[in-house]
Design a protein around this motif. Structure first.
Motif, PDB file in Angstrom:
ATOM      1  N   THR A   1      -6.352  -3.843  -4.077  1.00 32.65           N
ATOM      2  CA  THR A   1      -5.949  -3.130  -2.772  1.00 32.65           C
ATOM      3  C   THR A   1      -5.925  -4.346  -1.408  1.00 32.65           C
ATOM      4  N   TRP A   2      -6.858  -5.028  -1.572  1.00 35.61           N
ATOM      5  CA  TRP A   2      -6.852  -6.060  -0.668  1.00 35.61           C
ATOM      6  C   TRP A   2      -5.495  -6.950  -0.634  1.00 35.61           C
TER       7      TRP A   2
ATOM      8  N   TRP B   1      -8.625   6.065   1.950  1.00 34.33           N
ATOM      9  CA  TRP B   1      -9.924   5.275   1.755  1.00 34.33           C
ATOM     10  C   TRP B   1     -11.132   6.461   1.378  1.00 34.33           C
TER      11      TRP B   1
ATOM     12  N   TRP C   1     -11.065  -3.443   5.716  1.00 31.02           N
ATOM     13  CA  TRP C   1     -11.463  -2.407   4.987  1.00 31.02           C
ATOM     14  C   TRP C   1     -11.765  -2.713   3.603  1.00 31.02           C
ATOM     15  N   ALA C   2     -10.806  -3.137   2.794  1.00 33.19           N
ATOM     16  CA  ALA C   2     -10.801  -3.449   1.673  1.00 33.19           C
ATOM     17  C   ALA C   2     -11.689  -4.537   1.278  1.00 33.19           C
TER      18      ALA C   2
ATOM     19  N   LEU D   1       0.580  -1.096  -0.143  1.00 31.12           N
ATOM     20  CA  LEU D   1       0.033   0.011  -0.064  1.00 31.12           C
ATOM     21  C   LEU D   1       0.853   1.181  -0.073  1.00 31.12           C
TER      22      LEU D   1
ATOM     23  N   TYR E   1     -15.304  -2.728   1.293  1.00 29.48           N
ATOM     24  CA  TYR E   1     -15.365  -2.075   0.091  1.00 29.48           C
ATOM     25  C   TYR E   1     -15.779  -3.015  -1.099  1.00 29.48           C
ATOM     26  N   PHE E   2     -14.844  -3.962  -1.305  1.00 27.83           N
ATOM     27  CA  PHE E   2     -15.124  -5.088  -2.329  1.00 27.83           C
ATOM     28  C   PHE E   2     -16.390  -5.553  -2.304  1.00 27.83           C
TER      29      PHE E   2
ATOM     30  N   ARG F   1     -12.185   6.506  -2.840  1.00 31.39           N
ATOM     31  CA  ARG F   1     -13.565   5.492  -3.352  1.00 31.39           C
ATOM     32  C   ARG F   1     -14.357   6.177  -4.160  1.00 31.39           C
TER      33      ARG F   1
ATOM     34  N   PHE G   1     -10.551  -2.797  -5.839  1.00 33.21           N
ATOM     35  CA  PHE G   1     -10.602  -3.137  -4.566  1.00 33.21           C
ATOM     36  C   PHE G   1      -9.950  -4.251  -4.084  1.00 33.21           C
TER      37      PHE G   1
END
Length: 596
Positions: free
Chosen positions: A382-383, A360, A141-142, A58, A145-146, A364, A379
């Motif tokens: 990002t994960w 974040w 968090w990822a 990240l 969002y995913f 987004r 996403f």
């Protein structure tokens, strides 16, 4: 003088070295243990991919582009590549040398190289352990969002949701209207976090994040439970797949209106920034954090290499792949930011944001506009980039296995990895409460900034100055058949220690208390933060005191003994010495400092 556990098993008469029958039994047992070879990577490619997968994260996608934006644009490349060549590459090579030659994790490797500073190795394990207890919250968090990106419309793009404060919500970027918040920010604060008013108000658990955090740790477990056998296979996917997504996003983004302005903002140099000390400190911090210097992960992964693996080549590949990824991600992010500025008719500097958690909020909304059907992959990418930090958990597993594996025969790696993951998961629960973001920011500030610089300095001090460049060069010659060139020897001897020392002093001088937006932490929270920082650093003086106390003689003699390495630099391959029973016996009798 303190002796190892193995020493206590040897009943020989202390007045001579005559081997008794029980001695021969002990030697046979120890030789049999030594015959069980340390596992190695299936191939050289697996080690490179695992190192790249760990280094690229990240920090490359979010932090590096922001540092370029705030530190002089293209001018930031000057301090960044200076620090990369003078510190990043030499120190990565140094850690590879230590890990591959000793075939031990950071604790035991540093203890053999410099008994006086053996606490540095333990400190790297502790900081990696602390780091992975809170960093995996980014993965939760990822995932949040995913799974929320599969609806007909993305929920963070409008102000018509139950969690929005309609009176001060903007569906675009609020610009200079400080009383407004973007819809994406409100989604992050009020839907994802359900953020409380401060660290004093922990609130209840965010059960969705709790579940996603559990999923994240299950994934980490299956990456490390078989050691290099599982990690190497996972690395083929985790290291390569993100580049397909980044290149696809770049091709998509550069065709958008306004992308050119964003890219120009990213690369246009502001040369006056080079005269600011903070810019150089930021460049060094980016190199250290991104490559993973002083976390112990690179030493651990290199310890599973074959003795003659070409680690110089590997260090160059990993370093430059990491830098290439940072620059590639900069073009991806700033082409998107340029597009956002064009859509909202705002200057580019009103769009860019700072930090892990800040990213974040606004990006987004970026994703909803410039990604189209790509947002799910974004996403997932990002994960994946947060998921790569399974290597920090691997450091703890390697240490425990090296320390207790021969003492506890039934200590299976699978159960050990499970125990480490469970403990890390439990310690990560405070970060998924409603006040968890304040805990996360506090931990990140005092772990990733304060502790890491101190550990890097003492690691360089132990290896480059006390152990010495001549011994380090001899280790390289044993493995690669030739001594390192003048560039590496000069960096190890002079440039790396001095630069790291300057960075440490600058970090202390420029220290600022942790903050989250406009929120100021209470005094007790700052004290907790310093305790988190000290929980890793404290092992350095404690280890030195213990080593000096356990030796005999005057203080000067004790110090001399403590600074004498116990590693054998005579054997072409240190693992070969384990197959000689007499040598095993002698090493046990004469090297009590090998155990921590």
């Amino acid at each position: 003088m303190e002796v190892s556990a193995e020493n206590s098993r040897i009943p020989s008469d202390e007045r001579d070295d005559t081997l008794k029958p029980l001695d021969l039994k002990v030697i046979a047992e120890m030789t049999a243990d030594a015959e069980a070879k340390r596992p190695t990577w299936s191939g050289q490619l697996e080690f490179i991919l695992a190192s790249v997968g760990y280094a690229v994260g990240l920090g490359n996608v979010w932090r590096f582009p922001y540092l370029c934006y705030s530190s002089g644009g293209g001018a930031f490349m000057v301090p960044y590549f200076t620090m990369l060549f003078l510190c990043g590459v030499p120190l990565l090579f140094m850690e590879y040398v230590v890990g591959q030659y000793t075939r031990l994790g950071p604790v035991h490797a540093i203890a053999k190289i410099c008994p006086l500073l053996k606490g540095v190795g333990l400190a790297t394990v502790v900081i990696s352990f602390v780091f992975c207890t809170y960093y995996n919250v980014l993965m939760s968090w990822a995932l949040f969002y995913f799974f929320n990106s599969f609806g007909a419309t993305l929920p963070w793009t409008s102000c018509n949701n139950t969690w929005n404060a309609v009176g001060n919500c903007s569906s675009g970027f609020p610009g200079n209207a400080t009383h407004l918040q973007s819809a994406s920010q409100q989604f992050f604060d009020h839907r994802l976090l359900e953020k409380s008013s401060g660290i004093e108000e922990a609130g209840g658990l965010r059960w969705e994040l709790f579940g996603y955090l559990l999923i994240a740790w299950v994934a980490v477990y299956f990456c490390i439970f078989k050691g290099v056998k599982s990690t190497g296979k996972v690395a083929h996917f985790t290291a390569i797949f993100p580049y397909f997504i980044l290149f696809a996003l770049l091709i998509n983004n550069v065709q958008l209106p306004g992308a050119r302005e964003g890219i120009l903002y990213f690369v246009t140099p502001v040369w006056s920034k080079l005269f600011e000390v903070k810019v150089w400190v930021n460049a060094a911090a980016q190199v250290f954090n991104s490559i993973g210097i002083a976390f112990g992960s690179m030493i651990s992964m290199a310890s599973y290499n074959k003795f003659n693996n070409n680690i110089l080549r590997d260090a160059l590949i990993v370093s430059f792949t990491n830098s290439f990824t940072s620059i590639l991600a900069g073009f991806v992010i700033f082409s998107a930011i340029g597009y956002m500025a064009h859509i909202h008719n705002l200057p580019v500097d009103n769009i860019a944001t700072d930090g892990k958690h800040q990213a974040w909020k606004d990006h987004r909304e970026n994703a909803s506009l410039f990604l189209g059907s790509w947002e799910h992959f974004f996403f997932f990418l990002t994960w994946r980039k947060g998921f790569q930090h399974f290597a920090t958990a691997e450091v703890a597993v390697t240490f425990i296995k090296d320390e207790f594996g021969h003492k506890i025969p039934f200590l299976k790696r699978e159960m050990l990895a499970l125990a480490v993951c469970v403990v890390c998961f439990v310690l990560g629960i405070p970060h998924v409460t409603k006040g968890g973001i304040y805990v996360f920011q506090l931990m990140d500030h005092y772990t990733a900034v304060v502790s890491l610089v101190l550990l890097a300095f003492f690691e360089v001090l132990a290896v480059c100055w006390i152990f010495g460049v001549s011994r380090l060069s001899l280790m390289v010659k044993r493995m690669l058949g030739k001594t390192p060139n003048i560039y590496f020897r000069l960096c190890w001897l002079l440039l790396c220690p001095l630069l790291v020392l300057c960075i440490m002093i600058s970090s202390i001088v420029q220290y600022t208390p942790a903050r989250y937006g406009t929120y100021t932490y209470p005094v007790w929270a700052e004290c907790v933060g310093w305790c988190v920082s000290l929980v890793s650093v404290v092992w350095i003086p404690l280890g030195a005191i213990q080593e000096i106390y356990s030796n005999k003689g005057s203080l000067r003699q004790r110090l001399k003994t403590a600074m004498t390495p116990t590693i054998d630099l005579d054997a072409e391959d240190p693992s070969l010495e384990k197959h000689n029973p007499a040598h095993v016996f002698a090493s046990v009798r004469t090297k009590p400092c090998d155990t921590v």
